[in-house]
Structures are given as C-alpha cells and as structure tokens.
Design an enzyme around this catalytic site. Structure first.
Site, PDB file in Angstrom:
ATOM      1  N   GLU A   1       0.849  -1.198   0.000  1.00  0.00           N
ATOM      2  CA  GLU A   1       0.000   0.000   0.000  1.00  0.00           C
ATOM      3  C   GLU A   1       0.883   1.246   0.000  1.00  0.00           C
ATOM      4  OE1 GLU A   1      -3.563   0.653   2.733  1.00  0.00           O
ATOM      5  OE2 GLU A   1      -2.268   2.314   3.349  1.00  0.00           O
TER       6      GLU A   1
ATOM      7  N   GLY B   1     -14.629   5.680   3.681  1.00  0.00           N
ATOM      8  CA  GLY B   1     -13.754   6.823   3.943  1.00  0.00           C
ATOM      9  C   GLY B   1     -14.142   7.451   5.265  1.00  0.00           C
TER      10      GLY B   1
HETATM   11  P1  FAD Z   1     -18.709   1.087   5.757  1.00  0.00           P
HETATM   12  O1  FAD Z   1     -18.819  -0.360   5.489  1.00  0.00           O
HETATM   13  O2  FAD Z   1     -19.595   1.995   4.995  1.00  0.00           O
HETATM   14  O3  FAD Z   1     -18.885   1.335   7.296  1.00  0.00           O
HETATM   15  C1  FAD Z   1     -18.836   2.634   7.853  1.00  0.00           C
HETATM   16  C2  FAD Z   1     -19.665   2.653   9.146  1.00  0.00           C
HETATM   17  O4  FAD Z   1     -21.033   2.496   8.832  1.00  0.00           O
HETATM   18  C3  FAD Z   1     -19.310   1.517  10.093  1.00  0.00           C
HETATM   19  O5  FAD Z   1     -19.445   1.974  11.404  1.00  0.00           O
HETATM   20  C4  FAD Z   1     -20.359   0.469   9.773  1.00  0.00           C
HETATM   21  O6  FAD Z   1     -20.593  -0.367  10.889  1.00  0.00           O
HETATM   22  C5  FAD Z   1     -21.566   1.347   9.448  1.00  0.00           C
HETATM   23  N1  FAD Z   1     -22.480   0.728   8.450  1.00  0.00           N
HETATM   24  C6  FAD Z   1     -22.135   0.145   7.271  1.00  0.00           C
HETATM   25  N2  FAD Z   1     -23.222  -0.280   6.601  1.00  0.00           N
HETATM   26  C7  FAD Z   1     -24.286   0.064   7.366  1.00  0.00           C
HETATM   27  C8  FAD Z   1     -25.688  -0.077   7.237  1.00  0.00           C
HETATM   28  N3  FAD Z   1     -26.228  -0.687   6.158  1.00  0.00           N
HETATM   29  N4  FAD Z   1     -26.502   0.415   8.205  1.00  0.00           N
HETATM   30  C9  FAD Z   1     -25.965   1.023   9.303  1.00  0.00           C
HETATM   31  N5  FAD Z   1     -24.637   1.182   9.489  1.00  0.00           N
HETATM   32  C10 FAD Z   1     -23.807   0.715   8.552  1.00  0.00           C
HETATM   33  N6  FAD Z   1     -10.029   5.685   4.238  1.00  0.00           N
HETATM   34  C11 FAD Z   1      -9.795   6.662   3.329  1.00  0.00           C
HETATM   35  O7  FAD Z   1     -10.317   7.785   3.491  1.00  0.00           O
HETATM   36  N7  FAD Z   1      -9.010   6.448   2.234  1.00  0.00           N
HETATM   37  C12 FAD Z   1      -8.410   5.242   1.997  1.00  0.00           C
HETATM   38  O8  FAD Z   1      -7.697   5.069   1.002  1.00  0.00           O
HETATM   39  C13 FAD Z   1      -8.612   4.176   2.943  1.00  0.00           C
HETATM   40  N8  FAD Z   1      -8.073   2.945   2.762  1.00  0.00           N
HETATM   41  C14 FAD Z   1      -8.363   1.929   3.646  1.00  0.00           C
HETATM   42  C15 FAD Z   1      -7.864   0.641   3.391  1.00  0.00           C
HETATM   43  C16 FAD Z   1      -8.167  -0.398   4.255  1.00  0.00           C
HETATM   44  C17 FAD Z   1      -7.625  -1.791   3.953  1.00  0.00           C
HETATM   45  C18 FAD Z   1      -8.980  -0.180   5.409  1.00  0.00           C
HETATM   46  C19 FAD Z   1      -9.295  -1.285   6.363  1.00  0.00           C
HETATM   47  C20 FAD Z   1      -9.476   1.097   5.665  1.00  0.00           C
HETATM   48  C21 FAD Z   1      -9.189   2.161   4.788  1.00  0.00           C
HETATM   49  N9  FAD Z   1      -9.710   3.443   5.000  1.00  0.00           N
HETATM   50  C22 FAD Z   1      -9.462   4.451   4.071  1.00  0.00           C
HETATM   51  C23 FAD Z   1     -10.498   3.756   6.203  1.00  0.00           C
HETATM   52  C24 FAD Z   1     -11.988   3.454   6.038  1.00  0.00           C
HETATM   53  O9  FAD Z   1     -12.537   4.325   5.091  1.00  0.00           O
HETATM   54  C25 FAD Z   1     -12.617   3.669   7.404  1.00  0.00           C
HETATM   55  O10 FAD Z   1     -12.181   2.649   8.278  1.00  0.00           O
HETATM   56  C26 FAD Z   1     -14.118   3.812   7.464  1.00  0.00           C
HETATM   57  O11 FAD Z   1     -14.455   4.285   8.748  1.00  0.00           O
HETATM   58  C27 FAD Z   1     -14.900   2.511   7.290  1.00  0.00           C
HETATM   59  O12 FAD Z   1     -14.859   2.155   5.982  1.00  0.00           O
HETATM   60  P2  FAD Z   1     -15.773   0.976   5.379  1.00  0.00           P
HETATM   61  O13 FAD Z   1     -15.376   0.953   3.963  1.00  0.00           O
HETATM   62  O14 FAD Z   1     -15.659  -0.256   6.150  1.00  0.00           O
HETATM   63  O15 FAD Z   1     -17.218   1.648   5.545  1.00  0.00           O
END
Ligand code: FAD
Length: 297
Positions: free
Chosen positions: A17, A108
């Site tokens: 990464e 994000g």
């Molecule tokens: P989601 O799955 O959308 O979850 C976000 C929140 O919403 C969580 O609390 C989840 O429990 C809740 N949620 C999800 N679906 C629902 C639903 N249907 N109803 C109610 N609640 C729900 N961030 C950046 O800004 N840029 C990056 O390049 C980046 N790269 C990353 C790479 C990796 C491998 C990881 C693990 C994280 C990365 N992140 C990055 C951070 C990431 O964006 C954050 O951890 C974010 O808070 C959660 O992302 P998610 O995609 O899991 O979101």
C-alpha cells in the site's frame, strides 16, 4: 490478471500500500520506492484515496501511471465521503478508461477537525453502496472483469459489541458484489482467524487478505494506533524504544511483522498486504522473511 482472478489460485499474493505524494519531492521519492518494490514482483499495489480534494487527484495520477506502465496492477482505493454520486461515477469512469479493473471500495473517514461536517447531500453513505455503484457503472460500459475489494476489521471483530454488526456489514458488501476484503491493521493472529471462521460460518466466503504494518519507529507506532484506533502492542513499542539506532529499531519492527505474517500464511491467509508508508526498506526486509517463493510471476 485482476486480483479476483489471482485469488482464485492457491498461491498467496504479495502486495503493497502506498499513499499519494503530497509534494514534488515526495513524488520523485515515491517513483524510486515503486521501482524498488517492483523488484519483488508484487501482484498489485494499492493507492490510498484521501478525504481532501488535493490528494484525490494525486491518487488518480499515481494509479494512472501504474495502469499505463502495465507493470504492476494498481488497486485504486475509492471513498464515498465529500463527493456526490455523480462525482464518484466520473472518477470510476476515468479509471475504467485508463484500464483500471481493481478497486477497493471504502466509505472513507469524515475529515478531521471539522465539527460541522455533514455527509454530501447527493453522496453515498456506505461502502456497500459504492460496490453496487461500481458494478453498475462497469455494466453500463460493458466491462465484465471488474474486481472489487472492501475493508474488514479483525481487531474490532473480537469486541463483542461490534461482532454482529461487523459481520452484517461485511455480508452486505459481499452481497453487493465484493470479491475480496483487505483488513485493517491488527497484531494478533487469533483476531484474524476468528474473523475468517465466523464470517465463513455466516456464509461470507470472500478471501480476506490481512494487512501487515512493519513499524520502523516508536513514533510511527503511536501514530498508527491514533489513526486506526488499534493499539500497538506494548512489546512492539518497548522493542522500538529500546533499539540503539534507526537500523536496530527497523529490524525489531520487521521481526514482529515477519512473525505475524508467517503465522497468518500458516493459518491460510490468501496473501499479505504490506503497508509501506512510501518507504521501501522495512517492506523489503519483511518480504525477504516471508515464504512466498511460489509466486505468481
Ligand atoms: P462502511 O462499510 O460503509 O462502514 C462505515 C460505518 O457504517 C461503520 O461503522 C459500519 O458499521 C456502518 N455501516 C455500514 N453499513 C451500514 C448499514 N447498512 N446500516 C448502518 N450502518 C452501517 N479511508 C480513506 O479515506 N481512504 C483510503 O484510502 C482508505 N483505505 C483503507 C484501506 C483499508 C484496507 C482499510 C481497512 C481502511 C481504509 N480506510 C481508508 C479507512 C476506512 O474508510 C474507514 O475505516 C471507514 O471508517 C470505514 O470504511 P468501510 O469501507 O468499512 O465503511
């Protein structure tokens, strides 16, 4: 080959990464880092996508360069925050045009230090919606070899209050069309194996690639735990602090990361995704310790 296809054979993947450069000097360092990392034949390199507009376009630049050089496939991180659905579609279309087929669909994090921040009124709310959108846009363009990754959270999974919600969220990502997941950083093999086993028991079968962070300094270890909310184990901090110089500290951090990675591969992990902080030293020293000889290339 897309990451989805690579994960179909049984050879563990090796990937890195990187984050987009913030200055012209950082840009030339990054190019040198990429050239050095390329010597290890990685299967893909992922490029993070920041919340600020400026780093979004630099992310696009780095992904584009990798895509056009046809050497190492880029995994383009994409996020939902602070963009309308149309803006996200535009970015996806640009990437598809450039030949990018691998995406990491993330929600994000909301920008820090903005107490009045509100989600974009025409934006996507959750990562699974981005997975759906990616599939839709690709279909509109007649592209059928898209490969989509999502985030998974082993350290959170072992907290009873998060376990069920975490699995539900991961399931919604798989149902929307995710092909694989990459984890947040963690330091305990048991957290990874419980996530994988519990997910399987719930019918969530996408491969989950663990992310490993070789920590070269105590400062970085503290910063990493601040950003991720996953505390760096005290024995790693102690070893980093006890080291006599930078080289010794890096060797200690790499030794911890190597133990974790080897244990993960033994436990059946489908690959190792190495966080580099845009530096090659620790990453290369780690990879030297990994049993990844049967590599794809
Ligand atoms: P989601 O799955 O959308 O979850 C976000 C929140 O919403 C969580 O609390 C989840 O429990 C809740 N949620 C999800 N679906 C629902 C639903 N249907 N109803 C109610 N609640 C729900 N961030 C950046 O800004 N840029 C990056 O390049 C980046 N790269 C990353 C790479 C990796 C491998 C990881 C693990 C994280 C990365 N992140 C990055 C951070 C990431 O964006 C954050 O951890 C974010 O808070 C959660 O992302 P998610 O995609 O899991 O979101």
């Amino acid at each position: 080959m897309t990451i989805r296809e690579l994960l179909g054979d049984q050879t563990p993947t090796l990937s890195y990464e990187l984050f987009p450069p913030r200055t012209p000097a950082a840009e030339s360092t990054l190019e040198a880092t990429m050239r050095t990392l390329a010597l290890t034949d990685p299967d893909f390199i992922s490029i993070t996508y920041g919340a600020a507009g400026a780093t979004r376009s630099t992310s696009r630049g780095v992904v584009q360069k990798l895509a056009e050089s046809h050497t190492i496939p880029p995994l383009a991180h994409l996020t939902c925050v602070d963009q309308s659905r149309d803006e996200v579609i535009q970015v996806i279309e640009e990437y598809l045009d450039e030949g990018v087929r691998d995406f990491l669909a993330l929600r994000g994090d909301p920008p820090q230090g903005q107490p009045d921040w509100r989600p974009h009124p025409d934006g996507l709310r959750y990562a699974y919606e981005l997975v759906t959108l990616l599939r839709e846009v690709a279909a509109t363009h007649g592209i059928d070899n898209l490969s989509i990754g999502v985030a998974a959270f082993p350290a959170q999974h072992v907290m009873p209050q998060w376990r069920n919600q975490g699995l539900e969220v991961l399931r919604s990502k798989q149902e929307a069309g995710a092909d694989f997941a990459i984890t947040q950083v963690f330091y305990d093999i048991g957290q990874y194996t419980s996530l994988v086993e519990d997910a399987k028991a719930e019918g969530i079968t996408i491969p989950i690639i663990p992310e490993v962070m070789p920590l070269a300094t105590a400062r970085r270890a503290h910063r990493a735990s601040q950003i991720t909310g996953v505390p760096t184990p005290s024995e790693i901090i102690a070893d980093l602090e006890a080291a006599e110089d930078d080289d010794a500290a890096r060797a200690a951090g790499v030794a911890h990361a190597a133990r974790l990675s080897c244990g993960l591969l033994d436990a059946g992990a489908p690959g190792i995704h190495v966080i580099t902080f845009n530096k090659h030293d620790a990453a290369l020293e780690l990879v030297k310790e990994l049993p990844l000889r049967g590599h794809h290339h």
